[in-house]
Design an enzyme around this catalytic site. Structure first.
Site, PDB file in Angstrom:
ATOM      1  CG  ASP A  73      -2.017   0.893   1.285  1.00  0.00           C
ATOM      2  OD1 ASP A  73      -2.403   1.416   0.246  1.00  0.00           O
ATOM      3  OD2 ASP A  73      -2.527   1.167   2.389  1.00  0.00           O
TER       4      ASP A  73
ATOM      5  CG  ASP B  58      -7.591  -6.422   9.179  1.00  0.00           C
ATOM      6  OD1 ASP B  58      -6.654  -6.112   8.412  1.00  0.00           O
ATOM      7  OD2 ASP B  58      -7.736  -5.909  10.303  1.00  0.00           O
TER       8      ASP B  58
ATOM      9  CB  VAL C  60      -9.534  -4.395  -1.107  1.00  0.00           C
ATOM     10  CG1 VAL C  60      -9.934  -3.793  -2.437  1.00  0.00           C
ATOM     11  CG2 VAL C  60      -8.053  -4.190  -0.833  1.00  0.00           C
TER      12      VAL C  60
END
Ligand code: PRP
Length: 202
Positions: free
Chosen positions: A121, A177, A171
């Site tokens: 990310d 999670d 997502v």
């Protein structure tokens, strides 16, 4: 040399959300069969690259569990497995301070290390983990991620093996999670905004 087909850029398609999850999941981004097909391709390439090498897979807890299990069973060469615990404690959907919750058990000195994680990310986690591991003297150090969200990157980092490039959406599922929930979904889905805009308890 074996060539890995490039990570395809996934966009939200009009796939039905399975009824048990329809209240909280807006859309299926990557269905289970597409995940398996791509993981098979990654495994073939990793097997071709690492066969015959003294290899340690370093998996990052916890989001990688499903991806790791499906990838590992398809790696057709002897290897060792170890885990590192690293979590980014941020508020809501933003990543924050990195905390190491489990250190390596195995020695990686002189061994070929492949770090496996669910998602790349901002890049903060893998930049920190690879810096830490490179100080331990591995013979080589590469990274493999199921999902790559390049728009979120806050500094330079690219993974060596990438499953899918995804848009900047929140997502969950297939290990990923939100507040420790949704890891059990068999697909990667997009969370409905009302879920992360309402306060929850872990
Ligand atoms: C998630 C994910 C990656 C990391 C990626 O971990 O599993 O390790 O964030 O984000 P970055 O590129 O911005 O660093 P998280 O800290 O949420 O822990 P988890 O795996 O236990 O869910």
């Amino acid at each position: 040399m074996m060539i890995l087909p490039p990570a395809s850029r996934i966009e939200v398609a009009d796939l039905p959300v399975p009824p048990p999850h329809a209240g909280e999941v807006d859309a299926v981004l990557i269905p289970a069969d597409q995940l398996q097909e791509r993981i098979h391709e990654l495994a073939r390439k990793i097997t071709a690259d690492y066969a015959g090498r003294d290899t340690v897979i370093v998996a990052l807890l916890s989001g990688t569990v499903m991806f790791l299990a499906d990838l590992m069973r398809r790696l057709e060469f002897p290897l060792r497995l170890d885990f590192m615990g690293v979590s980014s404690y941020g508020s809501g959907t933003e990543s924050g301070q990195l905390v190491y919750t489990k250190e390596l058990k195995l020695s990686i000195r002189g061994r070929h290390v492949l770090v496996v994680d669910d998602i790349l990310d901002t890049g903060k986690t893998l930049r920190s983990v690879t810096a830490k591991l490179s100080e331990l003297g591995p013979a080589s150090l590469k990274t493999c991620v199921l999902l790559d969200k390049p728009e979120r990157r806050t500094g330079q980092f690219e993974a060596d093996y990438i499953g899918f490039e995804i848009p900047n959406l929140f997502v969950v599922g297939y290990g990923l999670d939100y507040d420790e929930r949704y890891r059990n979904l068999p697909f990667v889905g997009v969370l409905k905004p009302h879920v992360y805009s309402e306060p929850t308890c872990v």
